[in-house]
Design a protein around this motif. Structure first.
Motif, PDB file in Angstrom:
ATOM      1  N   VAL A  44      10.090  -8.308   0.085  1.00  0.00           N
ATOM      2  CA  VAL A  44       9.408  -7.020   0.088  1.00  0.00           C
ATOM      3  C   VAL A  44      10.412  -5.882  -0.058  1.00  0.00           C
ATOM      4  N   VAL A  45       9.896  -4.726  -0.488  1.00  0.00           N
ATOM      5  CA  VAL A  45      10.659  -3.479  -0.516  1.00  0.00           C
ATOM      6  C   VAL A  45       9.928  -2.507   0.404  1.00  0.00           C
ATOM      7  N   PRO A  46      10.562  -2.097   1.511  1.00  0.00           N
ATOM      8  CA  PRO A  46       9.917  -1.169   2.448  1.00  0.00           C
ATOM      9  C   PRO A  46       9.646   0.198   1.809  1.00  0.00           C
ATOM     10  N   LEU A  47       8.632   0.897   2.331  1.00  0.00           N
ATOM     11  CA  LEU A  47       8.284   2.236   1.860  1.00  0.00           C
ATOM     12  C   LEU A  47       8.602   3.267   2.937  1.00  0.00           C
ATOM     13  N   THR A  48       8.865   4.486   2.486  1.00  0.00           N
ATOM     14  CA  THR A  48       9.055   5.632   3.380  1.00  0.00           C
ATOM     15  C   THR A  48       8.324   6.830   2.796  1.00  0.00           C
ATOM     16  N   ARG A  49       7.892   7.750   3.661  1.00  0.00           N
ATOM     17  CA  ARG A  49       7.270   8.972   3.135  1.00  0.00           C
ATOM     18  C   ARG A  49       8.308  10.065   2.920  1.00  0.00           C
ATOM     19  N   THR A  50       9.569   9.800   3.291  1.00  0.00           N
ATOM     20  CA  THR A  50      10.661  10.735   3.038  1.00  0.00           C
ATOM     21  C   THR A  50      11.082  10.587   1.575  1.00  0.00           C
ATOM     22  N   LEU A  51      10.805  11.596   0.770  1.00  0.00           N
ATOM     23  CA  LEU A  51      11.114  11.537  -0.665  1.00  0.00           C
ATOM     24  C   LEU A  51      12.480  12.165  -0.912  1.00  0.00           C
ATOM     25  N   ARG A  52      13.412  11.377  -1.408  1.00  0.00           N
ATOM     26  CA  ARG A  52      14.774  11.837  -1.674  1.00  0.00           C
ATOM     27  C   ARG A  52      15.048  11.757  -3.172  1.00  0.00           C
TER      28      ARG A  52
END
Length: 99
Positions: A44-52
């Motif tokens: 899997v590839v984890p997701l974040t709501r922090t957009l960089r």
């Protein structure tokens, strides 16, 4: 049944250093022929709501397939293998992604 590209919610446990952790959505990247066999471990590839502005992160916007509640970023630098027992939800509306 899981398919490549599905967004699942899973528990990655307590993070160490800068790794992704906690309960969060992740994109399944295991090959379809492997998933068809009902594996105990998937990639899997984890997701974040922090957009960089990172070359290793891919932006995902909410749609009917991923069912994300807000724009998120796939943290490709954190690809990992996880036990399927860590999956808490599959195919449900995601309330959000940890930062």
């Amino acid at each position: 049944m899981l398919t490549p590209g599905d967004v699942v919610e899973l528990d990655l446990g307590m993070p160490t250093g800068s790794e992704a952790g906690l309960r969060r959505p992740a994109v399944v990247v295991t090959a379809a022929r492997i998933l068809g066999g009902g594996p105990n471990v998937i990639q899997v590839v984890p997701l974040t709501r922090t957009l960089r502005q990172s070359r290793s992160e891919v932006r995902l916007d909410p749609d009917e397939h991923n069912q994300l509640a807000e724009p998120s970023a796939a943290q490709c630098q954190h690809v990992r293998s996880v036990a399927t027992s860590r999956i808490h939800a599959h195919g449900e509306r995601r309330p959000g992604v940890p930062g």
